[in-house]
Design a protein around this motif. Structure first.
Motif, mmCIF file in Angstrom:
data_model
loop_
_atom_site.group_PDB
_atom_site.id
_atom_site.type_symbol
_atom_site.label_atom_id
_atom_site.label_comp_id
_atom_site.label_asym_id
_atom_site.label_seq_id
_atom_site.Cartn_x
_atom_site.Cartn_y
_atom_site.Cartn_z
ATOM 1 N N VAL A 129 0.836 -1.200 0.000
ATOM 2 C CA VAL A 129 0.000 0.000 0.000
ATOM 3 C C VAL A 129 0.876 1.258 0.000
ATOM 4 O O VAL A 129 0.519 2.283 -0.575
ATOM 5 C CB VAL A 129 -0.944 -0.013 1.226
ATOM 6 N N ASN A 188 -1.015 -4.808 2.836
ATOM 7 C CA ASN A 188 -2.349 -5.350 3.065
ATOM 8 C C ASN A 188 -2.233 -6.874 3.062
ATOM 9 O O ASN A 188 -1.972 -7.481 2.027
ATOM 10 C CB ASN A 188 -3.286 -4.864 1.960
ATOM 11 N N LEU A 215 -4.253 -4.063 7.087
ATOM 12 C CA LEU A 215 -3.039 -3.258 7.036
ATOM 13 C C LEU A 215 -2.058 -3.544 8.163
ATOM 14 O O LEU A 215 -2.440 -3.653 9.337
ATOM 15 C CB LEU A 215 -3.409 -1.770 7.064
ATOM 16 N N GLU A 252 -8.872 -2.055 8.326
ATOM 17 C CA GLU A 252 -9.117 -1.178 7.179
ATOM 18 C C GLU A 252 -8.276 0.098 7.175
ATOM 19 O O GLU A 252 -7.940 0.620 6.110
ATOM 20 C CB GLU A 252 -10.602 -0.791 7.161
ATOM 21 N N ALA A 309 -7.439 0.502 3.335
ATOM 22 C CA ALA A 309 -7.611 -0.590 2.369
ATOM 23 C C ALA A 309 -9.016 -1.133 2.566
ATOM 24 O O ALA A 309 -9.327 -1.678 3.633
ATOM 25 C CB ALA A 309 -6.580 -1.687 2.589
#
Length: 224
Positions: A21, A31, A74, A203, A220
């Protein structure tokens, strides 16, 4: 969230790749897919894991925090000792902000709230954890209802772990009466069977870059 549960069983690693990411000279944000250990497990067949895959491309990558085998999302991976130390201190100071998305059984009674229930290892049911006022460590989770699917009778929630105990989010939601779909450890069989994976995803994460001191944040979207 720790990997204590994953040290006791053979857990096949997914073939799904991790995603980068963010990347710079001193750290990565990746991720992690579900059904992949963050670090090697004790069992000889549990050696395929996120950090070993990452180290093929980034040999100096190290782990500063973890996600459970079943949880996607993450992770920050420092590439230097200095950055590892700095990020570790940010976690210890609870200055790293993060939240998860989960899908749980039933409809939450309140749109948002705070769960403060002490957690301890369940000695009778290892590797599970339980709410335990006597020996449990203080544990706090903030939650917010995002949506409710009446037809399927499940809720989509945002979870923010203020503390980072093993299985905290799963046990806290279970204690609230809302086990996570696909949770083979804690949910009743019918609810566990509603999803082929645990419906829990890290997330969002926000922290201070160890060198620039700029506040950086990443997200993410949950794959469910």
């Amino acid at each position: 969230m720790s990997n204590s549960t994953e040290e006791l069983a053979i857990l096949p690693a997914t073939s799904e790749p991790y995603q980068i990411v963010y990347e710079d000279d001193v750290l990565l944000v990746v991720n992690k897919p579900a059904q992949l250990l963050t670090v090697p497990g004790r069992h000889p067949q549990n050696q395929d894991c996120l950090i070993r895959r990452v180290q093929r491309e980034f040999p100096f990558a190290e782990v500063v925090h973890r996600l459970d085998y079943d949880t996607s999302g993450l992770l920050i991976l420092p590439l230097t000792k200095r950055v590892l130390s700095d990020i570790s201190k940010q976690f210890q100071a609870r200055s790293v902000q993060k939240h998860y998305i989960a899908v749980v059984e039933g409809k939450l009674a309140k749109a948002k709230g705070v769960i403060e229930l002490p957690l301890a290892a369940d000695e009778q049911k290892r590797p599970l954890y339980k709410v335990c006022p006597q020996q449990g460590k203080p544990s706090e989770t903030r939650y917010r209802l995002l949506s409710y699917n009446a037809a399927a009778n499940h809720s989509r929630v945002q979870l923010e772990p203020v503390t980072g105990r093993s299985h905290q989010l799963r046990v806290h939601m279970l204690a609230l009466g809302h086990p996570m779909l696909g949770d083979s450890l804690y949910a009743p069989g019918a609810i566990a069977a509603k999803s082929p994976r645990l419906m829990l995803h890290a997330e969002y994460i926000r922290f201070v870059h160890p060198l620039s001191r700029a506040v950086i944040e990443f997200s993410a979207p949950a794959p469910f």
